[in-house]
Design an enzyme around this catalytic site. Structure first.
Site, PDB file in Angstrom:
ATOM      1  N   ASP A  21     -14.397  44.286 -33.646  1.00 45.20           N
ATOM      2  CA  ASP A  21     -13.897  44.344 -35.009  1.00 45.20           C
ATOM      3  C   ASP A  21     -13.295  45.742 -35.202  1.00 45.20           C
ATOM      4  O   ASP A  21     -13.550  46.662 -34.414  1.00 45.20           O
ATOM      5  CB  ASP A  21     -15.059  44.107 -35.977  1.00 45.20           C
ATOM      6  CG  ASP A  21     -14.680  44.426 -37.411  1.00 45.20           C
ATOM      7  OD1 ASP A  21     -13.647  43.907 -37.877  1.00 45.20           O
ATOM      8  OD2 ASP A  21     -15.413  45.197 -38.057  1.00 45.20           O
ATOM      9  N   ASP A  23     -12.158  47.524 -38.837  1.00 48.68           N
ATOM     10  CA  ASP A  23     -12.576  48.278 -40.031  1.00 48.68           C
ATOM     11  C   ASP A  23     -14.096  48.258 -40.180  1.00 48.68           C
ATOM     12  O   ASP A  23     -14.729  47.200 -40.155  1.00 48.68           O
ATOM     13  CB  ASP A  23     -11.923  47.670 -41.271  1.00 48.68           C
ATOM     14  CG  ASP A  23     -10.413  47.875 -41.264  1.00 48.68           C
ATOM     15  OD1 ASP A  23      -9.947  48.845 -41.867  1.00 48.68           O
ATOM     16  OD2 ASP A  23      -9.715  47.060 -40.625  1.00 48.68           O
ATOM     17  N   ASP A 199     -19.278  44.838 -38.117  1.00 43.84           N
ATOM     18  CA  ASP A 199     -20.145  45.374 -39.183  1.00 43.84           C
ATOM     19  C   ASP A 199     -20.358  44.414 -40.344  1.00 43.84           C
ATOM     20  O   ASP A 199     -21.302  44.569 -41.108  1.00 43.84           O
ATOM     21  CB  ASP A 199     -19.523  46.655 -39.771  1.00 43.84           C
ATOM     22  CG  ASP A 199     -18.222  46.361 -40.503  1.00 43.84           C
ATOM     23  OD1 ASP A 199     -17.327  45.767 -39.887  1.00 43.84           O
ATOM     24  OD2 ASP A 199     -18.116  46.704 -41.695  1.00 43.84           O
TER      25      ASP A 199
HETATM   26 MG   LIG Z   1     -15.337  45.183 -40.214  1.00 42.29          MG
END
Ligand SMILES: [Mg+2]
Length: 247
Positions: A21, A23, A199
């Site tokens: 991932d 961001d 995240d």
């Molecule tokens: Mg992310």
């Protein structure tokens, strides 16, 4: 969902396929998504790890592929954009053009009206998805969620994807798990152990797919109820993990 292991993740396995991932994982959050910058050394570590893994490294993001390429330039990687709705299987492949889905035309107008009534809310159209960012309007969080939910009955084939200070309306046909599964079905990913690092809630689809295919997830940050097996404290800890993996 089981608890994430308190132990740090193992060192990068040269037999893995790595799914990253962007961001909140490789870069921190900025007031506006376009303000984010990737540190050049992180890009270099990712390039080196990609070589170690014989190309079995892909970005899996909610951003469109064109934004990912801009952020990682001159590096170009296999990638899934728009939470899996866009898929580039190899670095050389030309991504499908992100034509604006018909349902987005009408929705965009309504979303702009809604944002006008809630200063600070940002509407981002992504060709095949629409994001409502409320990072700069925290008091509007519930109104944003209610607006997004209220659109669903008139939008078959569209689902909500909540995230960090954002709610997105995305195609129900794809998620980050379907992207991982598709890439794992082909070279150079096939036969490797998938490791997914992310995240946010959208990354749970990736964690689940990696586990189903014999690998595991690594959660960046502190969030309860994750299907990831391991955890890294923050983006800085993720950078350390990459630096070690590239050495
Ligand atoms: Mg992310």
């Amino acid at each position: 969902m089981s608890d994430v292991s308190p132990s740090p993740p193992p060192a990068l396995d040269a037999a893995c396929a790595l799914f990253l991932d962007v961001d909140g994982t490789l870069v921190g959050f900025a007031a506006q998504p376009e303000d984010v910058r990737l540190p050049p050394q992180v890009r270099d570590w990712i390039a080196r790890i990609g070589e170690r893994l014989h190309g079995a490294l892909a970005l899996v993001s909610g951003r469109p592929l064109a934004q990912l390429d801009h952020l990682f330039a001159p590096l170009r990687l296999p990638a899934a954009g728009l939470h899996g709705a866009q898929l580039r299987r190899s670095a050389g492949e030309t991504p499908q053009p992100a034509e604006t889905a018909q349902w987005l035309h009408d929705l965009h107008l309504q979303a702009m009206r809604f944002a006008h009534a809630h200063p600070g809310v940002r509407v981002e159209t992504k060709g095949q998805a629409l994001a409502l960012h409320w990072r700069n309007a925290p008091a509007a969080a519930q109104a944003v969620a209610a607006f997004a939910r209220a659109q669903l009955p008139s939008l078959p084939g569209v689902r909500l994807q909540p995230g960090n200070h954002v709610v997105e309306l995305v195609s129900a046909d794809h998620d980050k798990g379907s992207a991982v599964t598709a890439l794992m079905g082909m070279a150079p990913f096939a036969g490797r152990m998938p490791v997914f690092v992310g995240d946010d809630l959208t990354d749970e689809h990736g964690f689940a797919a990696a586990a189903r295919l014999g690998g595991y997830g690594i959660l960046v940050g502190d969030r309860g109820g994750s299907q990831a097996r391991y955890r890294l404290d923050d983006v800085a800890a993720m950078h350390d993990w990459l630096r070690a993996g590239a050495a």
